[in-house]
Write a protein that holds these residues in place. Structure first.
Motif, PDB file in Angstrom:
ATOM      1  N   VAL A 360       0.839  -1.200   0.000  1.00 58.48           N
ATOM      2  CA  VAL A 360       0.000   0.000   0.000  1.00 58.48           C
ATOM      3  C   VAL A 360       0.872   1.247   0.000  1.00 58.48           C
ATOM      4  CG1 VAL A 360      -1.695   1.332   1.325  1.00 58.48           C
ATOM      5  CG2 VAL A 360      -1.945  -1.154   1.117  1.00 58.48           C
ATOM      6  N   ALA A 361       1.962   1.201   0.762  1.00 56.69           N
ATOM      7  CA  ALA A 361       2.894   2.332   0.796  1.00 56.69           C
ATOM      8  C   ALA A 361       3.479   2.604  -0.586  1.00 56.69           C
ATOM      9  CB  ALA A 361       4.014   2.061   1.797  1.00 56.69           C
ATOM     10  N   SER A 362       3.706   1.541  -1.354  1.00 58.71           N
ATOM     11  CA  SER A 362       4.204   1.715  -2.723  1.00 58.71           C
ATOM     12  C   SER A 362       3.209   2.493  -3.565  1.00 58.71           C
ATOM     13  CB  SER A 362       4.462   0.344  -3.368  1.00 58.71           C
ATOM     14  OG  SER A 362       5.516  -0.330  -2.726  1.00 58.71           O
ATOM     15  N   GLY A 363       1.918   2.250  -3.338  1.00 55.94           N
ATOM     16  CA  GLY A 363       0.896   2.998  -4.061  1.00 55.94           C
ATOM     17  C   GLY A 363       0.924   4.470  -3.705  1.00 55.94           C
ATOM     18  N   HIS A 364       1.077   4.776  -2.433  1.00 62.33           N
ATOM     19  CA  HIS A 364       1.195   6.176  -2.016  1.00 62.33           C
ATOM     20  C   HIS A 364       2.414   6.831  -2.651  1.00 62.33           C
ATOM     21  CE1 HIS A 364      -2.018   6.516   0.955  1.00 62.33           C
ATOM     22  NE2 HIS A 364      -1.721   5.290   1.373  1.00 62.33           N
ATOM     23  N   LEU A 365       3.522   6.077  -2.676  1.00 57.17           N
ATOM     24  CA  LEU A 365       4.760   6.615  -3.229  1.00 57.17           C
ATOM     25  C   LEU A 365       4.605   6.905  -4.714  1.00 57.17           C
ATOM     26  CD1 LEU A 365       7.637   7.314  -2.356  1.00 57.17           C
ATOM     27  CD2 LEU A 365       8.322   4.988  -2.964  1.00 57.17           C
ATOM     28  N   ALA A 366       3.972   5.986  -5.439  1.00 53.66           N
ATOM     29  CA  ALA A 366       3.767   6.176  -6.878  1.00 53.66           C
ATOM     30  C   ALA A 366       2.850   7.356  -7.167  1.00 53.66           C
ATOM     31  CB  ALA A 366       3.189   4.903  -7.493  1.00 53.66           C
ATOM     32  N   SER A 367       1.997   7.683  -6.211  1.00 55.07           N
ATOM     33  CA  SER A 367       1.077   8.816  -6.387  1.00 55.07           C
ATOM     34  C   SER A 367       1.650  10.127  -5.858  1.00 55.07           C
ATOM     35  CB  SER A 367      -0.251   8.521  -5.667  1.00 55.07           C
ATOM     36  OG  SER A 367      -0.861   7.365  -6.205  1.00 55.07           O
ATOM     37  N   GLY A 368       2.872  10.078  -5.372  1.00 56.00           N
ATOM     38  CA  GLY A 368       3.516  11.295  -4.885  1.00 56.00           C
ATOM     39  C   GLY A 368       3.207  11.651  -3.453  1.00 56.00           C
ATOM     40  N   ARG A 369       2.522  10.747  -2.721  1.00 58.83           N
ATOM     41  CA  ARG A 369       2.203  11.018  -1.317  1.00 58.83           C
ATOM     42  C   ARG A 369       3.341  10.480  -0.449  1.00 58.83           C
ATOM     43  NH1 ARG A 369      -2.741   9.334  -3.516  1.00 58.83           N
ATOM     44  NH2 ARG A 369      -2.600   7.271  -2.586  1.00 58.83           N
ATOM     45  N   ILE A 370       4.427  11.229  -0.399  1.00 61.28           N
ATOM     46  CA  ILE A 370       5.659  10.773   0.229  1.00 61.28           C
ATOM     47  C   ILE A 370       5.486  10.561   1.729  1.00 61.28           C
ATOM     48  CG2 ILE A 370       8.122  11.229   0.518  1.00 61.28           C
ATOM     49  CD1 ILE A 370       7.121  10.910  -2.393  1.00 61.28           C
ATOM     50  N   ASP A 371       4.916  11.541   2.410  1.00 60.86           N
ATOM     51  CA  ASP A 371       4.767  11.423   3.865  1.00 60.86           C
ATOM     52  C   ASP A 371       3.924  10.211   4.233  1.00 60.86           C
ATOM     53  OD1 ASP A 371       6.277  13.655   4.142  1.00 60.86           O
ATOM     54  OD2 ASP A 371       4.663  14.975   4.823  1.00 60.86           O
ATOM     55  N   GLY A 372       2.802  10.031   3.531  1.00 56.67           N
ATOM     56  CA  GLY A 372       1.945   8.889   3.823  1.00 56.67           C
ATOM     57  C   GLY A 372       2.636   7.567   3.541  1.00 56.67           C
ATOM     58  N   ALA A 373       3.395   7.513   2.448  1.00 54.37           N
ATOM     59  CA  ALA A 373       4.094   6.285   2.075  1.00 54.37           C
ATOM     60  C   ALA A 373       5.091   5.866   3.140  1.00 54.37           C
ATOM     61  CB  ALA A 373       4.801   6.478   0.734  1.00 54.37           C
ATOM     62  N   PHE A 374       5.922   6.798   3.579  1.00 61.75           N
ATOM     63  CA  PHE A 374       6.977   6.427   4.522  1.00 61.75           C
ATOM     64  C   PHE A 374       6.472   6.315   5.956  1.00 61.75           C
ATOM     65  CE2 PHE A 374       9.628   7.471   0.916  1.00 61.75           C
ATOM     66  CZ  PHE A 374      10.579   6.467   0.990  1.00 61.75           C
ATOM     67  N   ALA A 375       5.347   6.962   6.246  1.00 61.49           N
ATOM     68  CA  ALA A 375       4.728   6.738   7.555  1.00 61.49           C
ATOM     69  C   ALA A 375       4.237   5.289   7.644  1.00 61.49           C
ATOM     70  CB  ALA A 375       3.578   7.710   7.771  1.00 61.49           C
ATOM     71  N   LEU A 376       3.579   4.809   6.578  1.00 58.24           N
ATOM     72  CA  LEU A 376       3.138   3.417   6.538  1.00 58.24           C
ATOM     73  C   LEU A 376       4.335   2.465   6.560  1.00 58.24           C
ATOM     74  CD1 LEU A 376       0.293   3.560   3.848  1.00 58.24           C
ATOM     75  CD2 LEU A 376       0.003   3.044   6.280  1.00 58.24           C
TER      76      LEU A 376
END
Length: 425
Positions: A360-376
C-alpha cells in the motif's frame, strides 16, 4: 445444530474453538451451567472458554470433554482423536496452555505420536487416525504460531518435527499410512520453506519447497502437489523469477486435473497474477486477477475443502491486486483494491499484514504522497524488526530504492532511513 453446519466448520477453520463449543452447545439446547456440570467445570469457565476467540489460550482437557459431551469430532476443536482421549480422561488438572492448535497438539506431540505409530503398525487405522493425525495437528499449531512468533524461533522445532515425521514414515509398511505421513511431511517441509523465506534465506526456502513438492507427489494427493507447486511459484514470483513462477504454476494446473475445487482455481489464478506482475505484464496480470475473483465469488461454505490453505476469498484476491499493483507501479490498482483488502489488513497475522502495508505504501509513493508512504513503511518496518523478518526488511529496502532521493529529504524519509540503516539481521 449439527456439527457439520457451515457456521461450526467456519469457526473451526478460523481457530475459534470457543465459538465452535458455543454453537454446538446452543444447538444441543444446553445452558452453560449444564455443559459445565458435564465437563466438571463452572458455568463461568464455560463462558470464558466460549469467548476466547481465534487467538485465545485453551485448556486441552476442558475442550476435549466439551467436544465429547457435545458429540463433536475432536479435530473441530484442534485435537487429534487420541489427543482428545488423553485430555478428556486425565484425572489431574493438567492445564496445558498453548496458542491455538498447540493447546491440543504440542503437549502430546512426542510420546503419544510414537505410541500411536506403534499401534498403527499392528492395528488397522482410520483414514484420519494414527501418527499422521497427531503430526498434522502439531503442524497446524506451528503454522498458527507463525503469525505471532519470529521465524528464527520456530524454524528449529519445525525442522525437528519434519525429521520426526520422516523417520516415522521410513518404518511404516502399510501403504496408506505411508502416504498419509508423506502428506504430513510435505506440509511440514512447506512450512520450513515459508519460515526460511521469512528469514530471507532464499536458498533454504527453495530446498524445503522442493522437498514439499516431492513428498506431495509421493503421497498420491494431486491437490496437495498442486498446492506445493503453486506455493513455490508464488515464492519465485516474489523473488523476481517470473518465468520460473509461471512454469511452476502451469505444472500446478496440470496436477489439479480437469475438475479442481473452485477454491484451488481461485488461489492458483492469484498466483499466476503475481507471476505476470513480476514479469511486468499488467494485462495478463489483470486477466488472472479477474479469473481469481470470478472463482472466489463461487467459493461457498460447502465447497470442497482445501485444509492446508487458510480461507481464500474476495478479500484475498484484493490483497493480491494490491501486491501486483505495487510490483507494476500501478497506484490505481492499489487504491481501488485497498478497501476490499481490509480483512487482510486487519488480520491477526502481523507479518503478512506488514507486507501488505508496504505494498500500500508503494501505491502512495507512486502517487507522490511521500509522507503517507513512509509513515506506513515505518510502521511495517517496526513489525519486521520486532519479528526479525528478513523478508519484511528487504521489502522495506526495495521501497526505499524506488524513491528517487531529492536534494532535501523530507523528515519522514530521514527517520525511515535512520531506522533502516541500523538494521542487521
Amino acid at each position: 445444530m449439527s456439527w457439520t453446519s457451515a457456521a461450526i466448520r467456519d469457526a473451526s477453520r478460523a481457530g475459534d474453538y470457543g465459538r465452535v463449543v458455543h454453537l454446538a452447545r446452543r444447538g444441543a439446547g444446553l445452558s452453560q451451567k449444564e455443559l459445565g456440570d458435564a465437563c466438571g467445570v463452572s458455568q463461568s469457565a464455560v463462558s470464558r472458554l466460549e469467548q476466547r476467540g481465534a487467538n485465545g489460550v485453551y485448556d486441552t482437557k476442558t475442550l476435549a470433554r466439551a467436544a465429547a459431551h457435545l458429540q463433536l469430532p475432536p479435530h473441530l476443536v484442534g485435537l487429534a482423536d487420541h489427543a482428545a482421549a488423553l485430555a478428556a480422561n486425565a484425572d489431574t488438572d493438567g492445564s496445558v496452555e498453548r496458542r491455538n492448535f498447540l493447546g491440543g497438539a504440542v503437549a502430546v506431540a512426542a510420546a503419544p505420536a510414537v505410541a500411536a505409530f506403534k499401534a498403527a503398525t499392528t492395528e488397522p487405522a482410520a483414514a484420519d487416525g494414527g501418527p499422521a493425525a497427531t503430526l498434522r495437528v502439531v503442524t497446524g499449531g506451528y503454522r498458527r504460531l507463525d503469525g505471532t512468533t519470529p521465524a528464527r524461533q520456530l524454524v528449529k522445532p519445525v525442522l525437528e518435527h519434519l525429521e520426526l515425521t520422516q523417520s516415522l514414515a521410513k518404518g511404516v509398511q502399510d501403504h496408506a499410512q505411508r502416504n498419509r505421513l508423506a502428506a504430513v511431511g510435505s506440509e511440514v517441509a512447506s512450512l520450513a520453506g515459508w519460515l526460511s523465506w521469512d528469514m530471507g534465506d532464499y536458498g533454504s526456502a527453495r530446498t524445503w519447497y522442493g522437498a514439499a513438492v516431492k513428498s506431495a507427489r509421493r503421497s498420491g494427493q494431486p491437490l496437495l502437489a498442486a498446492y506445493q507447486l503453486g506455493s513455490l511459484a508464488q515464492f519465485e514470483a516474489h523473488a523476481g523469477n517470473a518465468q520460473q513462477g509461471l512454469s511452476l504454476a502451469q505444472s500446478a494446473r496440470k496436477a489439479l486435473g480437469d475438475r479442481p475445487p473452485v477454491i484451488a482455481d481461485a488461489w492458483l489464478a492469484s498466483v499466476e497474477a503475481l507471476c505476470h506482475a513480476a514479469a511486468g505484464d499488467a494485462e495478463a496480470s489483470d486477466d488472472s486477477l479477474k479469473t481469481a475473483i470470478r472463482f472466489a465469488d463461487r467459493v461457498t461454505n460447502d465447497s470442497t475443502p482445501w485444509p492446508w490453505v487458510f480461507t481464500f476469498n474476495e478479500s484475498k484476491v484484493a490483497a493480491t491486486r494490491v501486491a501486483c499493483g505495487a510490483r507494476l507501479g500501478r497506484s490505481d490498482w492499489i487504491s481501488s483494491a485497498q478497501d476490499s483488502a481490509t480483512a487482510v489488513l486487519s488480520s491477526g497475522h502481523e507479518k503478512q499484514r506488514a507486507l501488505l502495508i508496504l505494498d500500500v505504501a508503494s501505491g502512495h509513493l507512486a502517487s507522490g504522497r511521500i509522507d503517507g508512504a513512509f509513515a506506513l513503511a515505518t510502521g511495517a518496518l517496526e513489525i519486521g524488526l520486532r519479528f526479525r523478518s528478513g523478508r519484511i526488511v528487504e521489502r522495506a529496502r526495495a521501497l526505499r530504492r524506488s524513491y528517487a532521493t531529492p536534494r532535501s529529504l523530507p523528515r519522514v524519509v530521514r527517520e525511515f532511513d535512520d531506522r533502516l540503516y541500523e538494521v542487521f539481521l
